[in-house]
Structures are given as C-alpha cells and as structure tokens.
Motif scaffolding. Structure first.
Motif, PDB file in Angstrom:
ATOM      1  N   ALA A   1     -21.848  15.319 -37.147  1.00 41.16           N
ATOM      2  CA  ALA A   1     -21.283  15.270 -35.793  1.00 41.16           C
ATOM      3  C   ALA A   1     -20.432  14.019 -35.615  1.00 41.16           C
ATOM      4  CB  ALA A   1     -22.405  15.304 -34.757  1.00 41.16           C
ATOM      5  N   TRP A   2     -20.866  12.886 -36.175  1.00 38.35           N
ATOM      6  CA  TRP A   2     -20.109  11.650 -36.089  1.00 38.35           C
ATOM      7  C   TRP A   2     -18.774  11.796 -36.816  1.00 38.35           C
ATOM      8  CZ3 TRP A   2     -18.157   7.952 -39.410  1.00 38.35           C
ATOM      9  CH2 TRP A   2     -17.804   6.730 -38.833  1.00 38.35           C
ATOM     10  N   ALA A   3     -18.796  12.412 -37.999  1.00 40.10           N
ATOM     11  CA  ALA A   3     -17.555  12.605 -38.753  1.00 40.10           C
ATOM     12  C   ALA A   3     -16.608  13.553 -38.014  1.00 40.10           C
ATOM     13  CB  ALA A   3     -17.860  13.152 -40.144  1.00 40.10           C
ATOM     14  N   ARG A   4     -17.150  14.594 -37.358  1.00 39.67           N
ATOM     15  CA  ARG A   4     -16.285  15.488 -36.569  1.00 39.67           C
ATOM     16  C   ARG A   4     -15.653  14.737 -35.406  1.00 39.67           C
ATOM     17  NH1 ARG A   4     -20.359  19.345 -37.554  1.00 39.67           N
ATOM     18  NH2 ARG A   4     -21.382  18.809 -35.603  1.00 39.67           N
ATOM     19  N   ARG A   5     -16.431  13.885 -34.713  1.00 42.15           N
ATOM     20  CA  ARG A   5     -15.871  13.110 -33.606  1.00 42.15           C
ATOM     21  C   ARG A   5     -14.832  12.127 -34.097  1.00 42.15           C
ATOM     22  NH1 ARG A   5     -21.247  12.200 -31.978  1.00 42.15           N
ATOM     23  NH2 ARG A   5     -20.987  10.060 -32.648  1.00 42.15           N
ATOM     24  N   ARG A   6     -15.028  11.576 -35.290  1.00 41.15           N
ATOM     25  CA  ARG A   6     -14.109  10.577 -35.832  1.00 41.15           C
ATOM     26  C   ARG A   6     -12.737  11.173 -36.096  1.00 41.15           C
ATOM     27  NH1 ARG A   6     -15.130   7.549 -41.442  1.00 41.15           N
ATOM     28  NH2 ARG A   6     -14.442   9.552 -42.175  1.00 41.15           N
TER      29      ARG A   6
ATOM     30  N   TYR B   1      -8.830  12.600 -29.403  1.00 42.74           N
ATOM     31  CA  TYR B   1      -9.173  11.726 -28.296  1.00 42.74           C
ATOM     32  C   TYR B   1     -10.279  10.737 -28.603  1.00 42.74           C
ATOM     33  CZ  TYR B   1      -6.247  14.779 -25.572  1.00 42.74           C
ATOM     34  OH  TYR B   1      -5.188  15.478 -25.110  1.00 42.74           O
ATOM     35  N   CYS B   2     -10.912  10.839 -29.747  1.00 41.43           N
ATOM     36  CA  CYS B   2     -12.022   9.935 -30.071  1.00 41.43           C
ATOM     37  C   CYS B   2     -11.936   9.516 -31.534  1.00 41.43           C
ATOM     38  CB  CYS B   2     -13.349  10.635 -29.778  1.00 41.43           C
ATOM     39  SG  CYS B   2     -14.766   9.536 -29.858  1.00 41.43           S
ATOM     40  N   PRO B   3     -10.890   8.771 -31.914  1.00 42.89           N
ATOM     41  CA  PRO B   3     -10.760   8.413 -33.334  1.00 42.89           C
ATOM     42  C   PRO B   3     -11.737   7.339 -33.787  1.00 42.89           C
ATOM     43  CG  PRO B   3      -9.006   7.421 -32.064  1.00 42.89           C
ATOM     44  CD  PRO B   3      -9.779   8.285 -31.114  1.00 42.89           C
ATOM     45  N   HIS B   4     -12.356   6.606 -32.858  1.00 40.60           N
ATOM     46  CA  HIS B   4     -13.272   5.527 -33.221  1.00 40.60           C
ATOM     47  C   HIS B   4     -14.598   5.681 -32.476  1.00 40.60           C
ATOM     48  CE1 HIS B   4      -9.877   3.665 -35.145  1.00 40.60           C
ATOM     49  NE2 HIS B   4      -9.205   3.736 -34.013  1.00 40.60           N
ATOM     50  N   PRO B   5     -15.433   6.643 -32.885  1.00 42.07           N
ATOM     51  CA  PRO B   5     -16.724   6.781 -32.197  1.00 42.07           C
ATOM     52  C   PRO B   5     -17.629   5.612 -32.516  1.00 42.07           C
ATOM     53  CG  PRO B   5     -16.645   8.213 -34.092  1.00 42.07           C
ATOM     54  CD  PRO B   5     -15.283   7.600 -33.954  1.00 42.07           C
ATOM     55  N   GLY B   6     -18.578   5.370 -31.637  1.00 40.47           N
ATOM     56  CA  GLY B   6     -19.522   4.286 -31.870  1.00 40.47           C
ATOM     57  C   GLY B   6     -20.396   4.576 -33.076  1.00 40.47           C
ATOM     58  N   PRO B   7     -20.960   3.541 -33.680  1.00 37.64           N
ATOM     59  CA  PRO B   7     -21.783   3.758 -34.874  1.00 37.64           C
ATOM     60  C   PRO B   7     -23.084   4.473 -34.530  1.00 37.64           C
ATOM     61  CG  PRO B   7     -21.902   1.481 -34.189  1.00 37.64           C
ATOM     62  CD  PRO B   7     -20.862   2.133 -33.315  1.00 37.64           C
ATOM     63  N   LEU B   8     -23.611   5.171 -35.524  1.00 36.55           N
ATOM     64  CA  LEU B   8     -24.915   5.800 -35.357  1.00 36.55           C
ATOM     65  C   LEU B   8     -25.983   4.717 -35.295  1.00 36.55           C
ATOM     66  CD1 LEU B   8     -24.631   8.711 -37.919  1.00 36.55           C
ATOM     67  CD2 LEU B   8     -24.502   8.881 -35.455  1.00 36.55           C
ATOM     68  N   SER B   9     -27.112   5.052 -34.764  1.00 39.06           N
ATOM     69  CA  SER B   9     -28.202   4.091 -34.700  1.00 39.06           C
ATOM     70  C   SER B   9     -29.391   4.636 -35.470  1.00 39.06           C
ATOM     71  CB  SER B   9     -28.602   3.851 -33.247  1.00 39.06           C
ATOM     72  OG  SER B   9     -29.680   2.966 -33.186  1.00 39.06           O
ATOM     73  N   PRO B  10     -29.782   4.044 -36.543  1.00 32.41           N
ATOM     74  CA  PRO B  10     -29.178   2.930 -37.254  1.00 32.41           C
ATOM     75  C   PRO B  10     -27.904   3.370 -37.958  1.00 32.41           C
ATOM     76  CG  PRO B  10     -30.997   3.770 -38.539  1.00 32.41           C
ATOM     77  CD  PRO B  10     -30.986   4.537 -37.238  1.00 32.41           C
TER      78      PRO B  10
ATOM     79  N   LEU C   1      -7.226   9.089 -20.988  1.00 33.68           N
ATOM     80  CA  LEU C   1      -7.515   8.809 -22.390  1.00 33.68           C
ATOM     81  C   LEU C   1      -8.476   7.640 -22.521  1.00 33.68           C
ATOM     82  CD1 LEU C   1      -6.882   9.546 -25.306  1.00 33.68           C
ATOM     83  CD2 LEU C   1      -4.999   7.936 -25.226  1.00 33.68           C
ATOM     84  N   LYS C   2      -8.299   6.600 -21.704  1.00 38.54           N
ATOM     85  CA  LYS C   2      -9.213   5.455 -21.752  1.00 38.54           C
ATOM     86  C   LYS C   2     -10.622   5.858 -21.345  1.00 38.54           C
ATOM     87  CE  LYS C   2      -5.732   1.942 -20.908  1.00 38.54           C
ATOM     88  NZ  LYS C   2      -5.225   0.970 -19.924  1.00 38.54           N
ATOM     89  N   SER C   3     -10.754   6.676 -20.315  1.00 39.92           N
ATOM     90  CA  SER C   3     -12.088   7.100 -19.904  1.00 39.92           C
ATOM     91  C   SER C   3     -12.731   8.002 -20.945  1.00 39.92           C
ATOM     92  CB  SER C   3     -12.031   7.821 -18.553  1.00 39.92           C
ATOM     93  OG  SER C   3     -11.335   9.037 -18.679  1.00 39.92           O
ATOM     94  N   THR C   4     -11.936   8.816 -21.651  1.00 43.17           N
ATOM     95  CA  THR C   4     -12.472   9.675 -22.702  1.00 43.17           C
ATOM     96  C   THR C   4     -12.962   8.838 -23.877  1.00 43.17           C
ATOM     97  OG1 THR C   4     -10.899  11.371 -22.064  1.00 43.17           O
ATOM     98  CG2 THR C   4     -11.974  11.639 -24.187  1.00 43.17           C
TER      99      THR C   4
END
Length: 143
Positions: A62-67, A71-80, A134-137
């Motif tokens: 899912a993280w790789a799909r969001r990346r 509109y979301c080229p830099h998703p936050g890192p997974l935890s951990p 775009l900023k809010s997304t």
C-alpha cells in the motif's frame, strides 16, 4: 490465499495438538499433555509471526502504491520504517526501509518503465489541480 498457507497450516496443527493434549489429559497422561501444550505454543507463535509478516507485506504494498501516485509522491514512512528498525537503533537499515531518503520496498521497475509512457499520456489530458487542494491532499496522504 496461497501466501497465508503457513499461517493456516500452523493454526490447523495447533488445533490438532490441542485436541491430542486434551485427550492425553483425559487419560491422565500428563507428561504427554504437557508436550502437546508446548507444541501448541510453538505453532501458535509461528501462526502469529506469519500473520504479522503478511500484514507488513500488505502495508509495504500500500505504501509503494501511494508513493507512485500523482497527488502523494512522498508518503510518510511506515511505523516501524523497516523490520530491522528495532534492533539497529536507527543506524543501519535494510532495502525495505521506508524512511525518506531510503530506497523503500522493492518495486517492479520493468512494469513501471513499460507503463510510464501510457501514464504520462493520460496525465497530460488531466486539468492542473488547484495548489491549495494539492497541499491539503499531501498532508492527508502521510497517514
């Protein structure tokens, strides 16, 4: 389903050993029942590990799909951020690390290269998004 076969096998084995342990305890074979109980604990632990591994793989996908979205080229890192995070104290990470600047989960580069042209042709026809939306997304996609 085929990716969870070890988890389901461990659950089935634990259920069989639990039934055998109950049967041994009913016939007053307590040492045997204790060994069956130990086997149940080992197989239950294996099933939990497989479940956690499967959840992590799904989260990485899912993280790789969001990346790779527009509109979301830099998703936050997974935890951990990776499976070695707990043991390395933030010093050395593996190739599956999702922190910014790290390579992230492996992707199918050949697939992306083959479909890049088609993607760019589709994107050209799209209207330019409003910069405020775009900023809010981008704030929303870091979850």
């Amino acid at each position: 389903m085929k990716y969870r076969r070890y988890q389901y096998g461990a659950i089935g084995g634990a259920a069989l050993l639990a039934a055998a342990g109950i049967g041994a305890a009913a016939h007053q074979l307590y040492p045997h029942a204790a060994l069956f109980a130990l086997g149940v604990l080992v197989l239950a632990d294996a099933a939990l590990r497989e479940h956690r591994r499967h959840q992590r793989l799904e989260a990485e996908r899912a993280w790789a799909r969001r990346r790779h979205t527009l509109y979301c080229p830099h998703p936050g890192p997974l935890s951990p951020c990776c499976l070695l995070n707990k043991h390395t104290k933030g010093e050395a990470h593996d190739a599956r690390c999702t922190r910014p600047g790290q390579p992230g989960p492996p992707t199918d580069e050949a697939f992306l290269a083959a479909h890049r042209g088609r993607f760019e042709r589709l994107v050209i026809d799209l209207p330019t998004p409003d910069t405020e939306s775009l900023k809010s997304t981008r704030r929303d996609c870091t979850r």
